[in-house]
Structures are given as structure tokens and as C-alpha cells.
Design a protein around this motif. Structure first.
Motif, PDB file in Angstrom:
ATOM      1  N   MET A  66       1.099  -0.834  -0.013  1.00 15.00           N
ATOM      2  CA  MET A  66      -0.073   0.180   0.056  1.00 15.00           C
ATOM      3  C   MET A  66       1.316   1.407  -0.218  1.00 15.00           C
ATOM      4  O   MET A  66       1.960   1.079   0.477  1.00 15.00           O
ATOM      5  CB  MET A  66      -1.121  -0.415   0.976  1.00 15.00           C
ATOM      6  N   HIS A  67       0.543   2.093  -0.663  1.00 14.49           N
ATOM      7  CA  HIS A  67       1.073   3.947  -0.777  1.00 14.49           C
ATOM      8  C   HIS A  67       0.564   4.818  -0.392  1.00 14.49           C
ATOM      9  O   HIS A  67      -0.752   4.767  -0.967  1.00 14.49           O
ATOM     10  CB  HIS A  67       2.244   3.666  -1.778  1.00 14.49           C
ATOM     11  N   SER A  68       0.554   5.632  -0.626  1.00  8.25           N
ATOM     12  CA  SER A  68      -0.351   7.284  -0.229  1.00  8.25           C
ATOM     13  C   SER A  68       1.119   8.231  -0.767  1.00  8.25           C
ATOM     14  O   SER A  68       1.391   8.453  -0.679  1.00  8.25           O
ATOM     15  CB  SER A  68      -0.602   7.498   1.178  1.00  8.25           C
ATOM     16  N   ILE A  69      -0.296   9.069  -1.222  1.00  3.66           N
ATOM     17  CA  ILE A  69       0.719  10.123  -1.731  1.00  3.66           C
ATOM     18  C   ILE A  69      -0.346  11.724  -0.822  1.00  3.66           C
ATOM     19  O   ILE A  69      -1.252  11.869  -1.181  1.00  3.66           O
ATOM     20  CB  ILE A  69       0.257  10.480  -3.395  1.00  3.66           C
ATOM     21  N   HIS A  70       1.159  12.408  -0.644  1.00  2.00           N
ATOM     22  CA  HIS A  70       0.942  13.588   0.257  1.00  2.00           C
ATOM     23  C   HIS A  70       1.441  14.990  -0.737  1.00  2.00           C
ATOM     24  O   HIS A  70       2.640  14.861  -0.770  1.00  2.00           O
ATOM     25  CB  HIS A  70       0.799  13.953   1.313  1.00  2.00           C
ATOM     26  N   PRO A  71       0.746  16.041  -0.207  1.00  2.00           N
ATOM     27  CA  PRO A  71       1.953  17.215  -1.312  1.00  2.00           C
ATOM     28  C   PRO A  71       3.076  17.355  -0.088  1.00  2.00           C
ATOM     29  O   PRO A  71       2.364  17.917   1.079  1.00  2.00           O
ATOM     30  CB  PRO A  71       0.952  18.741  -1.524  1.00  2.00           C
ATOM     31  N   ILE A  72       4.077  18.376  -0.140  1.00  3.80           N
ATOM     32  CA  ILE A  72       4.562  19.264   0.677  1.00  3.80           C
ATOM     33  C   ILE A  72       4.819  20.609   0.122  1.00  3.80           C
ATOM     34  O   ILE A  72       5.168  20.483  -1.222  1.00  3.80           O
ATOM     35  CB  ILE A  72       6.148  18.468   1.152  1.00  3.80           C
ATOM     36  N   TRP A  96       5.625  15.947  -4.105  1.00  5.77           N
ATOM     37  CA  TRP A  96       5.378  15.444  -3.923  1.00  5.77           C
ATOM     38  C   TRP A  96       5.570  13.762  -3.169  1.00  5.77           C
ATOM     39  O   TRP A  96       6.712  13.815  -3.043  1.00  5.77           O
ATOM     40  CB  TRP A  96       4.334  14.252  -4.787  1.00  5.77           C
ATOM     41  N   LEU A  97       5.131  13.356  -1.572  1.00  2.16           N
ATOM     42  CA  LEU A  97       5.809  12.639  -1.057  1.00  2.16           C
ATOM     43  C   LEU A  97       4.868  11.056  -1.171  1.00  2.16           C
ATOM     44  O   LEU A  97       3.588  11.225  -0.719  1.00  2.16           O
ATOM     45  CB  LEU A  97       5.098  13.152  -0.100  1.00  2.16           C
ATOM     46  N   ILE A  98       5.544  10.033  -1.253  1.00  3.94           N
ATOM     47  CA  ILE A  98       4.871   9.195  -1.678  1.00  3.94           C
ATOM     48  C   ILE A  98       4.967   8.193  -0.624  1.00  3.94           C
ATOM     49  O   ILE A  98       7.009   7.828  -0.622  1.00  3.94           O
ATOM     50  CB  ILE A  98       5.541   8.407  -2.876  1.00  3.94           C
ATOM     51  N   ALA A 128       9.234   8.308  -1.046  1.00  2.00           N
ATOM     52  CA  ALA A 128      10.414   8.767  -2.334  1.00  2.00           C
ATOM     53  C   ALA A 128       9.694  10.255  -1.960  1.00  2.00           C
ATOM     54  O   ALA A 128       8.198  10.612  -1.569  1.00  2.00           O
ATOM     55  CB  ALA A 128      10.226   7.692  -3.558  1.00  2.00           C
ATOM     56  N   VAL A 129      10.529  11.396  -2.372  1.00  2.00           N
ATOM     57  CA  VAL A 129       9.805  12.340  -3.110  1.00  2.00           C
ATOM     58  C   VAL A 129       9.811  13.166  -4.592  1.00  2.00           C
ATOM     59  O   VAL A 129      10.566  12.214  -5.039  1.00  2.00           O
ATOM     60  CB  VAL A 129      10.325  13.682  -1.780  1.00  2.00           C
ATOM     61  N   VAL A 130       9.265  13.411  -5.179  1.00  5.00           N
ATOM     62  CA  VAL A 130       9.144  13.910  -6.437  1.00  5.00           C
ATOM     63  C   VAL A 130       9.552  15.509  -6.819  1.00  5.00           C
ATOM     64  O   VAL A 130       9.026  16.459  -5.840  1.00  5.00           O
ATOM     65  CB  VAL A 130       7.949  13.775  -7.170  1.00  5.00           C
ATOM     66  N   LEU A 145      12.462  17.593   5.558  1.00  4.28           N
ATOM     67  CA  LEU A 145      13.882  17.214   5.629  1.00  4.28           C
ATOM     68  C   LEU A 145      12.836  17.506   7.351  1.00  4.28           C
ATOM     69  O   LEU A 145      12.716  16.092   7.711  1.00  4.28           O
ATOM     70  CB  LEU A 145      14.978  17.591   5.478  1.00  4.28           C
ATOM     71  N   HIS A 146      11.747  18.436   7.099  1.00  7.93           N
ATOM     72  CA  HIS A 146      10.964  18.724   8.536  1.00  7.93           C
ATOM     73  C   HIS A 146       9.942  17.432   7.966  1.00  7.93           C
ATOM     74  O   HIS A 146       9.280  16.683   9.292  1.00  7.93           O
ATOM     75  CB  HIS A 146       9.966  19.928   8.490  1.00  7.93           C
ATOM     76  N   THR A 147       8.939  17.204   7.077  1.00  5.95           N
ATOM     77  CA  THR A 147       8.044  16.273   6.910  1.00  5.95           C
ATOM     78  C   THR A 147       8.649  14.827   7.005  1.00  5.95           C
ATOM     79  O   THR A 147       7.871  13.793   7.509  1.00  5.95           O
ATOM     80  CB  THR A 147       7.424  16.546   5.281  1.00  5.95           C
ATOM     81  N   LEU A 148       9.857  14.408   6.854  1.00  7.32           N
ATOM     82  CA  LEU A 148       9.971  13.337   6.896  1.00  7.32           C
ATOM     83  C   LEU A 148      10.293  12.890   8.592  1.00  7.32           C
ATOM     84  O   LEU A 148      10.135  12.450   9.512  1.00  7.32           O
ATOM     85  CB  LEU A 148      11.740  13.548   6.600  1.00  7.32           C
ATOM     86  N   GLN A 149      10.739  14.314   9.152  1.00  8.29           N
ATOM     87  CA  GLN A 149      11.454  13.669  11.082  1.00  8.29           C
ATOM     88  C   GLN A 149       9.616  13.863  11.565  1.00  8.29           C
ATOM     89  O   GLN A 149       9.672  12.759  12.299  1.00  8.29           O
ATOM     90  CB  GLN A 149      11.733  14.543  10.946  1.00  8.29           C
ATOM     91  N   GLN A 150       9.038  14.647  11.061  1.00  4.53           N
ATOM     92  CA  GLN A 150       7.639  15.084  11.870  1.00  4.53           C
ATOM     93  C   GLN A 150       6.693  13.481  11.629  1.00  4.53           C
ATOM     94  O   GLN A 150       6.041  13.495  12.735  1.00  4.53           O
ATOM     95  CB  GLN A 150       7.028  15.597  10.687  1.00  4.53           C
ATOM     96  N   GLN A 151       7.131  12.388  10.867  1.00  4.98           N
ATOM     97  CA  GLN A 151       6.217  11.535  10.718  1.00  4.98           C
ATOM     98  C   GLN A 151       7.058  10.391  10.744  1.00  4.98           C
ATOM     99  O   GLN A 151       6.758   9.431  10.344  1.00  4.98           O
ATOM    100  CB  GLN A 151       5.418  11.538   8.975  1.00  4.98           C
ATOM    101  N   GLY A 152       8.030  10.487  10.513  1.00  2.82           N
ATOM    102  CA  GLY A 152       8.621   9.072  10.982  1.00  2.82           C
ATOM    103  C   GLY A 152       9.341   8.312   9.719  1.00  2.82           C
ATOM    104  O   GLY A 152       9.693   6.956  10.154  1.00  2.82           O
ATOM    105  N   LEU A 153      10.020   9.294   9.098  1.00  2.90           N
ATOM    106  CA  LEU A 153      10.179   8.640   7.812  1.00  2.90           C
ATOM    107  C   LEU A 153      11.860   8.037   7.494  1.00  2.90           C
ATOM    108  O   LEU A 153      11.948   9.229   7.784  1.00  2.90           O
ATOM    109  CB  LEU A 153       9.105   8.611   6.604  1.00  2.90           C
ATOM    110  N   GLU A 154      11.615   7.005   6.688  1.00  3.18           N
ATOM    111  CA  GLU A 154      13.366   7.166   6.328  1.00  3.18           C
ATOM    112  C   GLU A 154      12.900   7.454   4.759  1.00  3.18           C
ATOM    113  O   GLU A 154      12.352   6.736   3.869  1.00  3.18           O
ATOM    114  CB  GLU A 154      13.024   5.644   5.909  1.00  3.18           C
ATOM    115  N   LEU A 155      13.461   8.267   3.911  1.00  2.00           N
ATOM    116  CA  LEU A 155      13.727   8.996   2.316  1.00  2.00           C
ATOM    117  C   LEU A 155      13.695   7.265   2.022  1.00  2.00           C
ATOM    118  O   LEU A 155      15.670   7.287   2.026  1.00  2.00           O
ATOM    119  CB  LEU A 155      14.369   9.993   1.977  1.00  2.00           C
TER     120      LEU A 155
END
Length: 255
Positions: A1-7, A16-18, A26-28, A37-47
Motif C-alpha cells: 500500500m502507498h499514499s501520496i501527499h503534497p509538501i 509530492w511525498l510517496i 520517496a519525494v518528487v 526534511l521537516h516532513t520526514l522527521q515529523q512523520q518518522g519516515l526514512e527517505l
């Protein structure tokens, strides 16, 4: 499963954050690294990867800082453009697999000469090729190239969602109404998209079905669009490609 969100970035860009599952993303077109970087840290995500559609600064300027923080990630981008920081160059027919998400690469020149898009799982990451109710300007490619690229996109499934890189939809709809003042789908879309913006929501993504009904650059074979383009050009236009060129010139001078 994946989801897509705008930064949101800059005045009107979307990066776009996938997301893949709970931890990876991943980011586009990261023109700015800080909000990523802020969004990755806030959501606990690895790029896990970066996807690039073309070389313009507002799509690539965050690459260096992102790679400083994530030096081992792949960076996919167009084979036909010189972009520092790419690890994998891509062109038509290539496929990228990211944690089960398979994306096909499409060559879509016109906005720039080497522009690419990524398509898969009902999503199109089109960069600056196809906007909400509009298309990119000619900044390195030709009108013929962009016309053919939009035709290629128009043949994708109509349920495809277009994730483009700019919040230009309302301004583009103003132009669409000038081209087709009798188009009720455009009027309805104007009202719907204005409500989204009034609530601080993005107008994107939009389905290809909606674009085919409201985007003049995808409607160059429609009588009302032809008449308006010919009135602007002051002459008969022999074929939808000539209509497209007239519309692109009109939009460049509109408003």
C-alpha cells in the motif's frame, strides 16, 4: 500500500511525498530540502528515493542537502538533461520499482527538451507538463513536442490522477473559460476548485477525465476551442496541432 501527499514549497510548488507503508517514502521534484526534511522527521519516515522530472531549479535545488542527509539513496531523473546529483538516468520504457510500487517512465518533452514523467498505480507525476486545466510553457522544448506529449498523456486511463508540481489551477481555469465560455464543466470546476482554495486545500491531484473535460490544451479537436483559437490567431488553423500552438501563444499573453 502507498499514499501520496503534497509538501508545499515556495509560492506555489508541490513536492509530492510517496509513502510506502509506515516508514519509507520517496519525494518528487524537491526544489527545497527543508520542508522535505521537516516532513520526514515529523512523520518518522526514512527517505528511500528521489524522482526528478526536469532540470529547473525549483524542482532540483533541494537535492544536494537531501543527499547530504541521505547519501545512499537513488536519485532518478531524465537522461536527456544535465542534473547534478542523479544516480540513475531514465527515459521512455524504463521502469522504477520502489518497495513494490512500479512506475513507468514516459518521455514528455515540450516544457523542457528532456522532461520525463512517472506513471503507475493510477498516478502520474507530470512535473510541469500537464497542469490543472493547463500545461507548461515552452522553456527549451517545442510546441510540437509538448502537443505530442499531452496527446500521450491523454491516452492514459481516464481514472489516472495527475500530480503536477504547481498550484496554477484557478489561473488556468480563467483562461479555459475565455477559450470555452459555454463549457459547463469548466464553470463547475471553477466553483469546486475555488472552494478548495478558500479552505486552504490544494486543487491537486485531478483525474485525467476531469482534465479532458476542462483543459483547453487537451481539447484542441473541439469545435468551440478551434473557433476561439482561430479568432485569436486571426486565421484558419489547419489541424489540432496548430490550434494547440495558437492556444499556447494566447496563454502566454493572457491576463
Amino acid at each position: 500500500m502507498h499514499s501520496i501527499h503534497p509538501i508545499p514549497a515556495f509560492a506555489d510548488n508541490y513536492i509530492w511525498l510517496i509513502r510506502f507503508g509506515d516508514r519509507r517514502a520517496a519525494v518528487v521534484d524537491p526544489g527545497d530540502a527543508e520542508p522535505v526534511l521537516h516532513t520526514l522527521q515529523q512523520q518518522g519516515l526514512e527517505l528511500a528515493a528521489v524522482l526528478i522530472t526536469h532540470h529547473h531549479w525549483d524542482h532540483i535545488n533541494g537535492l544536494e542537502l537531501l543527499r547530504d542527509h541521505h547519501s545512499d539513496i537513488p536519485v532518478y531523473g531524465p537522461a536527456g538533461e544535465q542534473i547534478a546529483g542523479l544516480t540513475d538516468t531514465c527515459s521512455e520504457g524504463d521502469c522504477i520499482t520502489l518497495d513494490g510500487l512500479r512506475l513507468k517512465v514516459l518521455d514528455v518533452p515540450g516544457h523542457t527538451a528532456g522532461h520525463i514523467a512517472f506513471f503507475g498505480h493510477g498516478a502520474l507525476f507530470s512535473g510541469d507538463t500537464l497542469f490543472g486545466a493547463g500545461c507548461g510553457r515552452l522553456l527549451g522544448g517545442t510546441a510540437t513536442q509538448l502537443y505530442e506529449s499531452l496527446n500521450k498523456i491523454s491516452r492514459l486511463p481516464i481514472s489516472t490522477y495527475n500530480y503536477c508540481a504547481h498550484e496554477y489551477t484557478l489561473a488556468n481555469l480563467d483562461f479555459a473559460q475565455a477559450v470555452e465560455p459555454g463549457n459547463s464543466d469548466i464553470r463547475q470546476r471553477c466553483a469546486a476548485e475555488q472552494r478548495k482554495r478558500d479552505q486552504g486545500q490544494p486543487t491537486l491531484p485531478a483525474t485525467l477525465e476531469l482534465e479532458l473535460a476542462t483543459n483547453p490544451f487537451l481539447r484542441c479537436d473541439q469545435e468551440a476551442v478551434i473557433v476561439s483559437a482561430e479568432n485569436f490567431a486571426g486565421k484558419h488553423l489547419d489541424g489540432p496541432d496548430k490550434v494547440f500552438k495558437a492556444l499556447r501563444h494566447w496563454k502566454d499573453t493572457f491576463g
